[in-house]
Design an enzyme around this catalytic site. Structure first.
Site, mmCIF file in Angstrom:
data_model
loop_
_atom_site.group_PDB
_atom_site.id
_atom_site.type_symbol
_atom_site.label_atom_id
_atom_site.label_comp_id
_atom_site.label_asym_id
_atom_site.label_seq_id
_atom_site.Cartn_x
_atom_site.Cartn_y
_atom_site.Cartn_z
ATOM 1 C CE LYS A 1 14.633 3.497 0.313
ATOM 2 N NZ LYS A 1 14.643 2.302 1.127
ATOM 3 C CB VAL B 1 18.396 6.675 6.374
ATOM 4 C CG1 VAL B 1 19.861 6.902 6.051
ATOM 5 C CG2 VAL B 1 17.529 7.674 5.633
ATOM 6 C CG LEU C 1 23.294 0.778 10.522
ATOM 7 C CD1 LEU C 1 24.288 1.313 9.487
ATOM 8 C CD2 LEU C 1 24.027 0.012 11.607
ATOM 9 N N GLY D 1 17.383 -10.925 -0.108
ATOM 10 C CA GLY D 1 16.320 -9.960 0.191
ATOM 11 C C GLY D 1 16.838 -8.549 0.408
ATOM 12 C CD GLU E 1 13.797 -0.124 -2.030
ATOM 13 O OE1 GLU E 1 12.625 0.233 -2.197
ATOM 14 O OE2 GLU E 1 14.305 -0.297 -0.905
ATOM 15 C CG ASP F 1 17.178 2.547 -2.103
ATOM 16 O OD1 ASP F 1 16.029 2.716 -1.669
ATOM 17 O OD2 ASP F 1 18.105 2.082 -1.426
ATOM 18 C CE LYS G 1 18.374 3.287 1.757
ATOM 19 N NZ LYS G 1 19.209 2.149 1.391
ATOM 20 N N GLY H 1 18.580 -5.796 4.379
ATOM 21 C CA GLY H 1 18.133 -7.139 4.741
ATOM 22 C C GLY H 1 16.942 -7.064 5.666
#
Ligand code: ADP
Ligand code: ASP
Ligand code: MG
Length: 840
Positions: free
Chosen positions: A605, A635, A639, A690, A693, A704, A708, A822
């Protein structure tokens, strides 16, 4: 044995390849890999040495003796370091070091002399720069000898005989042939490898003269001619002869084979890859010359020979000659008067100026021709003198000079047989809004030359390159399946999830091949232009998971990210894509990748959540190079958030607000706490999966989410910076200053405070959520308690949720919900971007 008559194979190594000891070692390995065939090695000066010597000579005449001293010491260091690395301690090394010292020490008094004389003659320049090639050849010979091969250093003046024009000598074939027979043939017959400095030759009275910049190429082809060689390998820092200069046309591709006349034309007209006269000795000989990538010895590069292939490409390559001026002699009195043209060119010839393009309208009203800009004034004066009388009598209007021009050269043997090529060139230029000032086509129809404003040279090359689909020449035929080569910057959890996914993408019918060709981490890179096999990727991933840096993996090499990208960019990759999987400030690396013709896919990002100027510069760089930056995975992981936004906008809708929970990590942690887990256990669970960050405080601090939100905001037209976003941090007081390690070791300290927060929310019949609200005007992120009945409250695990309020979806907003963190889902999102760029 028949071997005695076996012609040798000439190998020439360019200066860029011989940058340091590692380069020389690699070149030695290449030579060793070609034994036991008979070989002749020609070398250029080590990288940068010729330029440094020329600069030192120039500064010396300006009296800058201290510059000469420092330059000398730099040269000494460069050669001494390489010598020590390549030759074992002992007599041989001492001898080599003494030769380096002698060549360098001589510079200082020479520099002093120039300072007094304040004059630099071509002869002195040649004497000075010759040491670059000589040192490099001495070094190479010693290194090859240390590797156990019989070698002999042969000075170029013993073999290459020239006409004695200092600075631009022309070889004398007959005398060179005789010398080569005398000096080289006995060595070759014994199996000894002669190592010869390129670029140099002897004047008739035995002094050293150079063959002009880039002259080592000419040394190699000249030796091929006089020794009857059938093969010459010119090892360079490019993957081959490209359809255009890669620094100007990022889409440039390796041409697998070109006719020697095409290559000669390109070299003569500005393609820096070959010395302009390098092909003259072999134009009519059955010699195959290969321009081969030093970085990838297994690849064949480009064959320059007398075959005719790739006939579906009437145009094979482009180049441009910068720094041109156009002279025009006009006048009504010229009409039908014989000899005007002859006198015009005689006048220019008299000044020793070479004319590169001539065009005369058939009305004979004007003659125009181009010359190098630096000689333009001289040419004009000479013309005005020649035509003094005609000008007086107004038969000739005068001599017009226009400078600041460049000549675009379009080359291909197929132009002769294919109608309409010139028309295609002109219409491509017209579409790009580029004006053609003058044009000429040789009667061979091998070359179409167009004079343009210098500022149009680069876009013109790109436009013509595109018009003739030259980016498709690499595979041979137009119908070849397209390939997409992917390089991963960062090989952490997401990278390790992504690599096998890419390797597994099915080849579509006659279509797409996706390959991972390179992996880069902080230590260095692993690269294979032929693609890393799924097995190799799996082995590398397993090693990396055990913390073995890539530089230490089999086939790995050390490099910074920037150097790694530069290295990768030197290869002829197909539709290359760099995927940024780091969490670092990679903007400069990404810009370099774009400039090298790579598309960029971001999971990182930072480059797009950086300050506005950096962000704009990145997008502008992409636009200037005609490449794309994809950022779906920044982001909502996999998705389709950015995709949805784009589709809404493309279909004419306007997005007013995006609201949501864009943190899978925080969602997971809040969910676990809601089920009664202490904060410490919830966060450790998230790390084990996982989700966060690399530093989980980036998630807890809200930064974070803020990044986004900023990325979404910028889509909507938010003009602010990260600092303009109100962010509520969840990092407990005092924890910001800890190392990641210490923070994670003491998480239990924060459990009680968090338990209290969860309980308060529950008492209000709500749940905790970390929410972002994004509009064009304002971006906010922070902790809220949402009602248990609201859609946000229903999120599970790492679910993200994005609620789009648009002109169309106003009362009932559009909601996208799903896992948002993930390695697997993030890699899925990235793969979608890659597939889009691959044209799947
Ligand atoms: P060497 O190391 O043998 O001296 P050069 O530096 O002379 O090699 O030639 C390679 C350079 O030529 C490349 O760095 C590239 O930027 C430039 N170049 C210009 N036009 C072309 C082209 N058509 N194909 C390949 N390289 C080109
Ligand atoms: N070293 C010389 C140059 O830089 C010759 C060569 O590299 O071919 O021009
Ligand atoms: Mg060169």
């Amino acid at each position: 044995m028949a071997r005695a008559s076996h012609p040798p194979h000439i190998h020439k190594f360019g200066g860029a390849s011989l940058a340091d000891a590692a380069g020389v070692r690699r070149a030695v390995e290449i030579v060793l890999a070609h034994r036991p065939a008979r070989l002749v090695v020609v070398v250029s000066a080590m990288g940068g040495v010729t330029d440094a010597l020329l600069e030192a000579a120039r500064r010396a005449t300006e009296g800058e003796t201290s510059h000469v001293r420092t330059a000398a010491e730099t040269l000494r260091a460069q050669h001494t370091r390489a010598a020590r690395a390549l030759v074992p301690a002992g007599e041989r090394l001492n001898q080599l070091l003494a030769q380096v010292d002698a060549a360098v020490d001589e510079l200082k008094p020479l520099g002093g002399g120039l300072g007094i004389l304040r004059e630099l003659t071509p002869r002195t320049i040649d004497y000075l720069v010759a040491r670059g090639e000589r040192l490099s050849a001495l070094l190479f010979a010693a290194a090859l000898e240390a590797a156990g091969w019989p070698v002999a250093y042969v000075d170029a003046t013993e073999v290459v005989q020239t006409d004695g024009t200092f600075g631009n000598a022309s070889p004398d074939l007959r005398r060179t042939e005789r010398a080569a027979r005398r000096v080289l043939s006995p060595l070759l017959a014994r199996g000894t490898v002669p190592v010869i400095p390129g670029f140099l030759g002897a004047t008739p009275d035995g002094q050293v003269a150079t063959l002009g910049r880039g002259g080592s190429d000419l040394t190699a082809t000249l030796l091929a001619r006089v020794l009857g060689a059938r093969e010459v390998s010119l090892w360079k820092d490019v993957p081959g002869l490209l359809t255009a200069d890669p620094r100007i046309v990022p889409d440039a591709r390796v041409v697998p084979q070109v006719h020697v006349r095409e290559a000669a034309e390109l070299a003569y007209y500005g393609a820096k890859v070959l010395h302009p006269r390098a092909l003259i000795p072999v134009l009519k000989r059955p010699v195959a010359i290969r321009i081969r990538p030093f970085a990838d010895p297994a690849s064949l590069g480009t064959e320059i020979s007398r075959r005719r292939t790739l006939e579906q490409y009437p145009v094979k390559a482009l180049s441009a000659i910068p720094g041109q001026a156009l002279l025009t002699v006009t006048g009504s009195g010229m009409l039908g008067v014989p000899g005007i043209a002859a006198r015009t060119f005689a006048a220019v010839h008299h000044e020793g100026i070479s004319v590169s393009l001539i065009s005369q309208a058939s009305s004979e009203h004007s003659i125009c021709f181009s010359v190098p800009a630096e000689s333009a004034q001289r040419a004009r004066k000479s013309l005005e003198q020649t035509f003094e009388r005609e000008i007086e009598r107004q038969e000739i209007d005068g001599v017009e000079l226009r400078s600041g021009l460049a000549t675009l050269v379009v080359v291909g043997l197929g132009m002769a047989g294919t109608p309409g090529i010139a028309a295609r060139v002109f219409s491509a230029l017209a579409e790009a809004g580029i004006n053609v000032i003058a044009t000429a086509q040789g009667s061979s129809e091998l070359n179409l030359s167009l004079v343009l404003d210098a500022r149009d040279a680069a876009p013109a090359q790109r436009a013509v390159h595109l018009a003739f689909q030259l980016s498709k020449i690499g595979g041979g035929a137009l119908a070849q399946p397209e390939r997409t080569d992917v390089v991963l910057l960062g090989f952490g959890q997401i990278g390790r999830a992504l690599a096998p996914m890419i390797a597994k993408v099915k080849r579509k019918e006659g279509g797409l091949t996706l390959r991972v060709v390179g992996l880069i981490d902080r230590s260095g890179l692993v690269f294979d232009a032929r693609g890393l096999s799924p097995r190799r990727l799996a082995t590398l991933a397993a090693a990396k998971a055990k913390r073995t840096p890539l530089a230490k993996a089999p086939g790995g090499r050390r490099a910074s990210a920037g150097d790694a990208v530069a290295f990768v960019a030197r290869h002829a990759l197909a539709n290359p894509i760099l995927v940024d999987l780091t969490a670092d400030d990679t903007t400069e690396t990404l810009k370099a990748a774009l400039a090298a013709g790579m598309h960029v896919v971001l999971a990182n990002k930072r480059p797009v959540a950086a300050d506005r100027r950096t962000y704009d510069a990145l997008l502008a760089a992409a636009q200037a190079c005609g490449r794309r930056v994809m950022l779906e995975a920044t982001v909502g992981a996999g998705l389709p958030i950015i995709d949805t936004y784009r589709k809404l906008v493309e279909s004419g809708d306007r997005v007013l607000k995006i609201e949501g929970c864009p943190s899978g990590t925080l969602g997971y942690v809040f969910g676990e706490m809601g089920r009664g887990a202490p904060f410490s256990a919830a966060l450790r669970g998230a790390i084990a999966e996982g989700y966060p960050e690399p530093d989980p405080r980036d998630d807890l601090s809200g930064m974070d989410v803020a990044r986004k939100a900023l990325i979404l905001g910028r889509l909507l037209g938010f003009g602010g910076e990260l600092g303009d976003i109100a962010v509520e941090s969840l990092v407990p007081d005092g924890a910001e200053r800890l190392s990641v390690r210490d923070f994670l070791d003491t998480l239990e300290r924060f459990d009680a405070a968090w338990a209290k927060r969860v309980a308060t929310a529950r008492a209000r019949r709500g749940v905790l959520r970390y929410r972002a609200i994004v509009t064009r005007r304002r971006v906010r992120v922070g902790l809220v308690v949402v009602e248990a009945s609201s859609p946000m409250a229903s999120l599970n695990g790492t679910d993200n949720q994005f609620i789009f309020t648009t002109v169309r979806y106003k009362k009932n907003p559009l909601v996208i919900t799903g896992p948002g963190a993930g390695p697997a889902v993030t890699a899925g999102g990235i793969l979608n971007d890659v597939l889009q760029l691959a044209g799947a």
